[in-house]
Write a protein that holds these residues in place. Structure first.
Motif, PDB file in Angstrom:
ATOM      1  N   ALA A  69       0.838  -1.211   0.000  1.00 26.74           N
ATOM      2  CA  ALA A  69       0.000   0.000   0.000  1.00 26.74           C
ATOM      3  C   ALA A  69       0.867   1.252   0.000  1.00 26.74           C
ATOM      4  CB  ALA A  69      -0.931  -0.014   1.212  1.00 26.74           C
ATOM      5  N   LYS A  70       1.932   1.252   0.781  1.00 26.92           N
ATOM      6  CA  LYS A  70       2.807   2.429   0.841  1.00 26.92           C
ATOM      7  C   LYS A  70       3.408   2.719  -0.538  1.00 26.92           C
ATOM      8  CE  LYS A  70       6.508   4.741   3.318  1.00 26.92           C
ATOM      9  NZ  LYS A  70       6.429   5.793   2.344  1.00 26.92           N
ATOM     10  N   LYS A  71       3.856   1.670  -1.232  1.00 28.81           N
ATOM     11  CA  LYS A  71       4.432   1.864  -2.571  1.00 28.81           C
ATOM     12  C   LYS A  71       3.385   2.419  -3.543  1.00 28.81           C
ATOM     13  CE  LYS A  71       8.016  -1.685  -2.276  1.00 28.81           C
ATOM     14  NZ  LYS A  71       8.396  -3.031  -2.688  1.00 28.81           N
ATOM     15  N   ILE A  72       2.167   1.900  -3.464  1.00 28.22           N
ATOM     16  CA  ILE A  72       1.110   2.379  -4.367  1.00 28.22           C
ATOM     17  C   ILE A  72       0.742   3.819  -4.048  1.00 28.22           C
ATOM     18  CG2 ILE A  72      -1.323   2.070  -4.988  1.00 28.22           C
ATOM     19  CD1 ILE A  72      -0.714  -0.982  -4.917  1.00 28.22           C
ATOM     20  N   ILE A  73       0.660   4.138  -2.766  1.00 28.60           N
ATOM     21  CA  ILE A  73       0.378   5.529  -2.360  1.00 28.60           C
ATOM     22  C   ILE A  73       1.475   6.441  -2.893  1.00 28.60           C
ATOM     23  CG2 ILE A  73       0.246   7.109  -0.383  1.00 28.60           C
ATOM     24  CD1 ILE A  73      -1.086   4.715   1.162  1.00 28.60           C
ATOM     25  N   ASP A  74       2.732   6.056  -2.672  1.00 31.94           N
ATOM     26  CA  ASP A  74       3.873   6.886  -3.107  1.00 31.94           C
ATOM     27  C   ASP A  74       3.911   7.069  -4.629  1.00 31.94           C
ATOM     28  OD1 ASP A  74       4.647   7.126  -0.464  1.00 31.94           O
ATOM     29  OD2 ASP A  74       6.262   5.648  -0.591  1.00 31.94           O
ATOM     30  N   ASN A  75       3.542   6.006  -5.379  1.00 34.15           N
ATOM     31  CA  ASN A  75       3.650   6.062  -6.841  1.00 34.15           C
ATOM     32  C   ASN A  75       2.425   6.634  -7.550  1.00 34.15           C
ATOM     33  OD1 ASN A  75       6.277   4.953  -7.510  1.00 34.15           O
ATOM     34  ND2 ASN A  75       5.551   3.057  -6.595  1.00 34.15           N
ATOM     35  N   PHE A  76       1.242   6.471  -6.970  1.00 35.98           N
ATOM     36  CA  PHE A  76       0.022   6.790  -7.728  1.00 35.98           C
ATOM     37  C   PHE A  76      -0.953   7.754  -7.053  1.00 35.98           C
ATOM     38  CE2 PHE A  76       1.390   2.623  -9.330  1.00 35.98           C
ATOM     39  CZ  PHE A  76       1.463   2.918 -10.688  1.00 35.98           C
ATOM     40  N   MET A  77      -0.715   8.110  -5.797  1.00 36.92           N
ATOM     41  CA  MET A  77      -1.676   8.962  -5.106  1.00 36.92           C
ATOM     42  C   MET A  77      -1.069  10.325  -4.801  1.00 36.92           C
ATOM     43  SD  MET A  77      -3.432   6.152  -2.606  1.00 36.92           S
ATOM     44  CE  MET A  77      -5.151   6.596  -2.497  1.00 36.92           C
ATOM     45  N   SER A 162     -12.239   5.246 -10.801  1.00 35.20           N
ATOM     46  CA  SER A 162     -10.855   4.939 -10.432  1.00 35.20           C
ATOM     47  C   SER A 162     -10.573   3.438 -10.477  1.00 35.20           C
ATOM     48  CB  SER A 162     -10.570   5.459  -9.015  1.00 35.20           C
ATOM     49  OG  SER A 162     -11.387   4.790  -8.075  1.00 35.20           O
ATOM     50  N   THR A 163      -9.304   3.117 -10.637  1.00 34.85           N
ATOM     51  CA  THR A 163      -8.822   1.746 -10.492  1.00 34.85           C
ATOM     52  C   THR A 163      -8.929   1.398  -9.007  1.00 34.85           C
ATOM     53  OG1 THR A 163      -7.273   2.014 -12.329  1.00 34.85           O
ATOM     54  CG2 THR A 163      -6.788   0.251 -10.755  1.00 34.85           C
ATOM     55  N   ILE A 164      -9.421   0.202  -8.699  1.00 33.67           N
ATOM     56  CA  ILE A 164      -9.509  -0.228  -7.295  1.00 33.67           C
ATOM     57  C   ILE A 164      -8.560  -1.399  -7.089  1.00 33.67           C
ATOM     58  CG2 ILE A 164     -10.971  -1.143  -5.454  1.00 33.67           C
ATOM     59  CD1 ILE A 164     -13.376   0.123  -6.834  1.00 33.67           C
ATOM     60  N   ILE A 165      -7.678  -1.246  -6.075  1.00 31.59           N
ATOM     61  CA  ILE A 165      -6.703  -2.293  -5.764  1.00 31.59           C
ATOM     62  C   ILE A 165      -6.872  -2.732  -4.316  1.00 31.59           C
ATOM     63  CG2 ILE A 165      -4.267  -2.880  -5.605  1.00 31.59           C
ATOM     64  CD1 ILE A 165      -3.705  -0.724  -7.576  1.00 31.59           C
ATOM     65  N   ASP A 166      -6.969  -4.035  -4.112  1.00 31.46           N
ATOM     66  CA  ASP A 166      -7.020  -4.591  -2.762  1.00 31.46           C
ATOM     67  C   ASP A 166      -5.584  -4.667  -2.243  1.00 31.46           C
ATOM     68  OD1 ASP A 166      -7.120  -6.174  -0.482  1.00 31.46           O
ATOM     69  OD2 ASP A 166      -8.688  -7.471  -1.281  1.00 31.46           O
ATOM     70  N   CYS A 167      -5.293  -3.893  -1.213  1.00 27.58           N
ATOM     71  CA  CYS A 167      -3.947  -3.871  -0.624  1.00 27.58           C
ATOM     72  C   CYS A 167      -3.948  -4.474   0.780  1.00 27.58           C
ATOM     73  CB  CYS A 167      -3.427  -2.438  -0.555  1.00 27.58           C
ATOM     74  SG  CYS A 167      -3.102  -1.693  -2.143  1.00 27.58           S
ATOM     75  N   THR A 168      -4.881  -5.377   1.057  1.00 26.69           N
ATOM     76  CA  THR A 168      -4.949  -5.950   2.405  1.00 26.69           C
ATOM     77  C   THR A 168      -3.913  -7.055   2.615  1.00 26.69           C
ATOM     78  OG1 THR A 168      -6.712  -7.456   1.698  1.00 26.69           O
ATOM     79  CG2 THR A 168      -7.396  -5.380   2.731  1.00 26.69           C
ATOM     80  N   SER A 169      -3.268  -7.492   1.531  1.00 25.62           N
ATOM     81  CA  SER A 169      -2.164  -8.448   1.658  1.00 25.62           C
ATOM     82  C   SER A 169      -1.012  -7.891   0.817  1.00 25.62           C
ATOM     83  CB  SER A 169      -2.580  -9.826   1.149  1.00 25.62           C
ATOM     84  OG  SER A 169      -2.712  -9.797  -0.258  1.00 25.62           O
ATOM     85  N   ASN A 170       0.050  -8.650   0.661  1.00 27.27           N
ATOM     86  CA  ASN A 170       1.168  -8.156  -0.152  1.00 27.27           C
ATOM     87  C   ASN A 170       1.077  -8.597  -1.606  1.00 27.27           C
ATOM     88  OD1 ASN A 170       2.717  -6.444   1.568  1.00 27.27           O
ATOM     89  ND2 ASN A 170       3.243  -8.259   2.758  1.00 27.27           N
ATOM     90  N   ASP A 171      -0.083  -9.155  -1.986  1.00 24.48           N
ATOM     91  CA  ASP A 171      -0.324  -9.520  -3.379  1.00 24.48           C
ATOM     92  C   ASP A 171      -1.220  -8.473  -4.014  1.00 24.48           C
ATOM     93  OD1 ASP A 171       1.046 -11.954  -3.061  1.00 24.48           O
ATOM     94  OD2 ASP A 171      -0.761 -12.923  -2.290  1.00 24.48           O
ATOM     95  N   ILE A 172      -0.929  -8.107  -5.264  1.00 25.35           N
ATOM     96  CA  ILE A 172      -1.756  -7.125  -5.970  1.00 25.35           C
ATOM     97  C   ILE A 172      -3.027  -7.805  -6.471  1.00 25.35           C
ATOM     98  CG2 ILE A 172      -1.926  -5.694  -8.024  1.00 25.35           C
ATOM     99  CD1 ILE A 172       0.968  -5.108  -7.800  1.00 25.35           C
ATOM    100  N   LYS A 173      -4.175  -7.235  -6.081  1.00 22.84           N
ATOM    101  CA  LYS A 173      -5.454  -7.725  -6.594  1.00 22.84           C
ATOM    102  C   LYS A 173      -6.218  -6.526  -7.118  1.00 22.84           C
ATOM    103  CE  LYS A 173      -5.811 -10.564  -2.809  1.00 22.84           C
ATOM    104  NZ  LYS A 173      -6.444 -10.582  -1.568  1.00 22.84           N
ATOM    105  N   ILE A 174      -6.413  -6.472  -8.432  1.00 21.78           N
ATOM    106  CA  ILE A 174      -7.197  -5.380  -9.012  1.00 21.78           C
ATOM    107  C   ILE A 174      -8.662  -5.795  -8.992  1.00 21.78           C
ATOM    108  CG2 ILE A 174      -7.707  -4.138 -11.139  1.00 21.78           C
ATOM    109  CD1 ILE A 174      -5.048  -3.334 -11.272  1.00 21.78           C
ATOM    110  N   LEU A 175      -9.485  -4.983  -8.340  1.00 19.95           N
ATOM    111  CA  LEU A 175     -10.912  -5.272  -8.261  1.00 19.95           C
ATOM    112  C   LEU A 175     -11.677  -4.575  -9.382  1.00 19.95           C
ATOM    113  CD1 LEU A 175     -11.397  -4.967  -4.393  1.00 19.95           C
ATOM    114  CD2 LEU A 175     -10.757  -6.964  -5.740  1.00 19.95           C
ATOM    115  N   ARG A 176     -11.134  -3.455  -9.856  1.00 24.42           N
ATOM    116  CA  ARG A 176     -11.724  -2.754 -11.006  1.00 24.42           C
ATOM    117  C   ARG A 176     -10.601  -1.989 -11.689  1.00 24.42           C
ATOM    118  NH1 ARG A 176     -15.898   1.631  -9.405  1.00 24.42           N
ATOM    119  NH2 ARG A 176     -14.051   2.878  -9.002  1.00 24.42           N
ATOM    120  N   GLU A 177     -10.443  -2.214 -12.996  1.00 27.31           N
ATOM    121  CA  GLU A 177      -9.423  -1.462 -13.729  1.00 27.31           C
ATOM    122  C   GLU A 177     -10.037  -0.169 -14.233  1.00 27.31           C
ATOM    123  OE1 GLU A 177      -6.478  -2.183 -17.445  1.00 27.31           O
ATOM    124  OE2 GLU A 177      -6.369  -3.657 -15.822  1.00 27.31           O
ATOM    125  N   GLY A 178      -9.365   0.913 -13.971  1.00 28.27           N
ATOM    126  CA  GLY A 178      -9.784   2.234 -14.415  1.00 28.27           C
ATOM    127  C   GLY A 178      -8.658   2.870 -15.207  1.00 28.27           C
TER     128      GLY A 178
END
Length: 191
Positions: A69-77, A162-178
């Motif tokens: 989640a931290k990496k995704i926040i840093d790169n995309f938010m 928006s693209t929705i990503i499940d970040c509750t584990s360390n595996d990337i799970k896209i729930l909706r691609e935007g």
């Protein structure tokens, strides 16, 4: 803008343009606002609303941020992305009964201003009646939602959710691609 802040502080629901689509929002601390948002959208009360935060610290105050989640926040938010995180056990939020929460970071200075002036994150959901497509213009919002308390004029850039990503584990799970693709996310994380 201050008029919209006052509306939110008085349990109101307003429409705002985000970077993706037009949204409807209210303060997460307002039960009246939350109930009004459910009524306006005609949305089932068991379907939880995403939350818009102003900055990293605000996200961290309501959710656990793992390494992915931290990496995704840093790169995309801020950007056209919603992340699903584990909600902190100590936090109680109107209508959030699960142990996870969907989070976005304020993509515009106007939304950030509303969050900072109300001193709370906002429930932010697309401007549509539940199950219908999103409103594409201010005029359509006015025609669809006659009990809205206010509207912030402006435009959206992406015009898709928006693209929705499940970040509750360390595996990337896209729930909706935007607007952001799985490939872009994997490339940024060097997967």
């Amino acid at each position: 803008m201050n008029e919209l802040v006052d509306i939110l502080l008085n349990d109101g629901v307003i429409s705002v343009p985000t970077d993706t689509v037009y949204g409807l929002c209210t303060m997460i601390t307002s039960s009246k606002g939350y109930n009004k948002l459910i009524d306006i959208k005609n949305r089932p009360s068991n379907k939880e609303f995403p939350i818009m935060c102003s900055d990293y610290n605000q996200i961290e105050s309501i959710a656990d941020i793992n390494e992915l989640a931290k990496k995704i926040i840093d790169n995309f938010m801020p950007g056209p992305i919603t992340i699903i995180l584990k909600k902190k056990d100590t936090i109680k939020i109107n209508g959030i009964n699960s142990d996870t929460v969907a989070i976005r970071l304020a993509p515009t200075k106007e939304i950030k201003y509303l969050i900072e002036k109300t001193n709370t994150p906002l429930f932010m959901t697309s401007a549509n009646i539940s199950g219908n497509r999103e409103c594409k213009s201010i005029e359509e919002i006015k025609n669809t939602f006659n009990s809205l308390d206010g509207i912030l004029e402006g435009n959206v850039s992406f015009k898709i959710s928006s693209t929705i990503i499940d970040c509750t584990s360390n595996d990337i799970k896209i729930l909706r691609e935007g607007p952001i693709s799985l490939k872009e996310i994997e490339d940024s994380l060097k997967i």
